[in-house]
Motif scaffolding. Structure first.
Motif, PDB file in Angstrom:
ATOM      1  N   GLU A   4       0.828  -1.212   0.000  1.00 24.99           N
ATOM      2  CA  GLU A   4       0.000   0.000   0.000  1.00 24.99           C
ATOM      3  C   GLU A   4       0.862   1.261   0.000  1.00 24.99           C
ATOM      4  O   GLU A   4       0.564   2.238  -0.694  1.00 24.99           O
ATOM      5  CB  GLU A   4      -0.942   0.008   1.212  1.00 24.99           C
ATOM      6  N   GLU A   5       1.938   1.235   0.775  1.00 22.64           N
ATOM      7  CA  GLU A   5       2.843   2.393   0.823  1.00 22.64           C
ATOM      8  C   GLU A   5       3.545   2.592  -0.514  1.00 22.64           C
ATOM      9  O   GLU A   5       3.754   3.732  -0.952  1.00 22.64           O
ATOM     10  CB  GLU A   5       3.872   2.214   1.942  1.00 22.64           C
ATOM     11  N   ILE A   6       3.908   1.496  -1.166  1.00 16.26           N
ATOM     12  CA  ILE A   6       4.557   1.591  -2.475  1.00 16.26           C
ATOM     13  C   ILE A   6       3.585   2.164  -3.499  1.00 16.26           C
ATOM     14  O   ILE A   6       3.947   3.044  -4.289  1.00 16.26           O
ATOM     15  CB  ILE A   6       5.094   0.218  -2.920  1.00 16.26           C
ATOM     16  N   VAL A   7       2.356   1.690  -3.486  1.00 15.78           N
ATOM     17  CA  VAL A   7       1.340   2.193  -4.420  1.00 15.78           C
ATOM     18  C   VAL A   7       1.123   3.683  -4.194  1.00 15.78           C
ATOM     19  O   VAL A   7       1.061   4.469  -5.138  1.00 15.78           O
ATOM     20  CB  VAL A   7       0.022   1.401  -4.289  1.00 15.78           C
ATOM     21  N   LYS A   8       1.034   4.105  -2.936  1.00 13.40           N
ATOM     22  CA  LYS A   8       0.850   5.520  -2.634  1.00 13.40           C
ATOM     23  C   LYS A   8       2.033   6.349  -3.126  1.00 13.40           C
ATOM     24  O   LYS A   8       1.863   7.404  -3.737  1.00 13.40           O
ATOM     25  CB  LYS A   8       0.646   5.740  -1.140  1.00 13.40           C
ATOM     26  N   ALA A   9       3.248   5.861  -2.882  1.00 18.51           N
ATOM     27  CA  ALA A   9       4.440   6.580  -3.336  1.00 18.51           C
ATOM     28  C   ALA A   9       4.466   6.672  -4.861  1.00 18.51           C
ATOM     29  O   ALA A   9       4.805   7.728  -5.421  1.00 18.51           O
ATOM     30  CB  ALA A   9       5.703   5.888  -2.829  1.00 18.51           C
ATOM     31  N   ALA A  10       4.113   5.591  -5.540  1.00 20.97           N
ATOM     32  CA  ALA A  10       4.079   5.604  -7.009  1.00 20.97           C
ATOM     33  C   ALA A  10       3.010   6.564  -7.514  1.00 20.97           C
ATOM     34  O   ALA A  10       3.232   7.323  -8.459  1.00 20.97           O
ATOM     35  CB  ALA A  10       3.827   4.197  -7.544  1.00 20.97           C
ATOM     36  N   PHE A  15       2.602   7.917 -11.346  1.00 21.75           N
ATOM     37  CA  PHE A  15       2.335   6.692 -12.101  1.00 21.75           C
ATOM     38  C   PHE A  15       0.839   6.412 -12.117  1.00 21.75           C
ATOM     39  O   PHE A  15       0.132   6.708 -11.154  1.00 21.75           O
ATOM     40  CB  PHE A  15       3.073   5.503 -11.488  1.00 21.75           C
ATOM     41  N   SER A  16       0.365   5.811 -13.185  1.00 24.88           N
ATOM     42  CA  SER A  16      -1.049   5.453 -13.286  1.00 24.88           C
ATOM     43  C   SER A  16      -1.336   4.225 -12.436  1.00 24.88           C
ATOM     44  O   SER A  16      -0.432   3.445 -12.120  1.00 24.88           O
ATOM     45  CB  SER A  16      -1.422   5.164 -14.735  1.00 24.88           C
ATOM     46  N   SER A  17      -2.591   4.035 -12.065  1.00 26.28           N
ATOM     47  CA  SER A  17      -2.976   2.898 -11.220  1.00 26.28           C
ATOM     48  C   SER A  17      -2.626   1.571 -11.866  1.00 26.28           C
ATOM     49  O   SER A  17      -2.092   0.677 -11.212  1.00 26.28           O
ATOM     50  CB  SER A  17      -4.468   2.939 -10.918  1.00 26.28           C
ATOM     51  N   SER A  18      -2.924   1.415 -13.154  1.00 31.94           N
ATOM     52  CA  SER A  18      -2.639   0.138 -13.807  1.00 31.94           C
ATOM     53  C   SER A  18      -1.135  -0.115 -13.869  1.00 31.94           C
ATOM     54  O   SER A  18      -0.679  -1.236 -13.654  1.00 31.94           O
ATOM     55  CB  SER A  18      -3.241   0.102 -15.213  1.00 31.94           C
ATOM     56  N   GLU A  19      -0.373   0.943 -14.133  1.00 29.69           N
ATOM     57  CA  GLU A  19       1.081   0.793 -14.195  1.00 29.69           C
ATOM     58  C   GLU A  19       1.655   0.421 -12.827  1.00 29.69           C
ATOM     59  O   GLU A  19       2.553  -0.409 -12.718  1.00 29.69           O
ATOM     60  CB  GLU A  19       1.713   2.094 -14.695  1.00 29.69           C
ATOM     61  N   MET A  20       1.105   1.019 -11.779  1.00 29.16           N
ATOM     62  CA  MET A  20       1.591   0.727 -10.427  1.00 29.16           C
ATOM     63  C   MET A  20       1.420  -0.743 -10.091  1.00 29.16           C
ATOM     64  O   MET A  20       2.333  -1.391  -9.588  1.00 29.16           O
ATOM     65  CB  MET A  20       0.831   1.569  -9.393  1.00 29.16           C
ATOM     66  N   HIS A  21       0.251  -1.269 -10.342  1.00 27.67           N
ATOM     67  CA  HIS A  21      -0.025  -2.657  -9.967  1.00 27.67           C
ATOM     68  C   HIS A  21       0.741  -3.643 -10.841  1.00 27.67           C
ATOM     69  O   HIS A  21       1.158  -4.693 -10.365  1.00 27.67           O
ATOM     70  CB  HIS A  21      -1.533  -2.913  -9.991  1.00 27.67           C
ATOM     71  N   GLN A  22       0.956  -3.303 -12.107  1.00 31.58           N
ATOM     72  CA  GLN A  22       1.713  -4.189 -12.997  1.00 31.58           C
ATOM     73  C   GLN A  22       3.191  -4.220 -12.608  1.00 31.58           C
ATOM     74  O   GLN A  22       3.852  -5.236 -12.792  1.00 31.58           O
ATOM     75  CB  GLN A  22       1.590  -3.709 -14.445  1.00 31.58           C
TER      76      GLN A  22
END
Length: 91
Positions: A4-10, A15-22
């Motif tokens: 979750e912290e990585i996604v927030k930082a990205a 970064f876009s949501s899809s790019e973050m999760h990929q």
């Protein structure tokens, strides 16, 4: 860092949501490498400060010896934190 912290930082970095999760695993490796490098630099500052206490002195007092020992222990603790992180990641 947690996922979750990585996604927030990205997300904060644009970064876009899809790019973050990929690319979550790649981001995690990058963040881990950056954190390890920063920990090592902090530990080196402690090591170098301990060494400077003794440089150019013919006699070293008890306070300097104690301060140098504290700095060395701080460097060890910083490095141990990185080793703990590695052990936690392996589980």
């Amino acid at each position: 860092m947690t996922a979750e912290e990585i996604v927030k930082a990205a997300r904060d970095a644009g970064f876009s949501s899809s790019e973050m999760h990929q690319r979550l695993a790649e981001f995690k490796r990058l963040i881990d490498a950056a954190a390890a490098a920063e920990r090592e630099q902090c530990a080196k500052v402690c090591d170098e400060s301990a060494i400077r206490l003794f440089s150019g002195k013919s006699r070293v007092n008890q306070v300097d010896r104690h301060t140098a020992e504290v700095l060395r222990r701080h460097a060890e603790a910083i490095r141990a934190r990185g080793n703990q992180h590695i052990a936690d990641s392996a589980q």
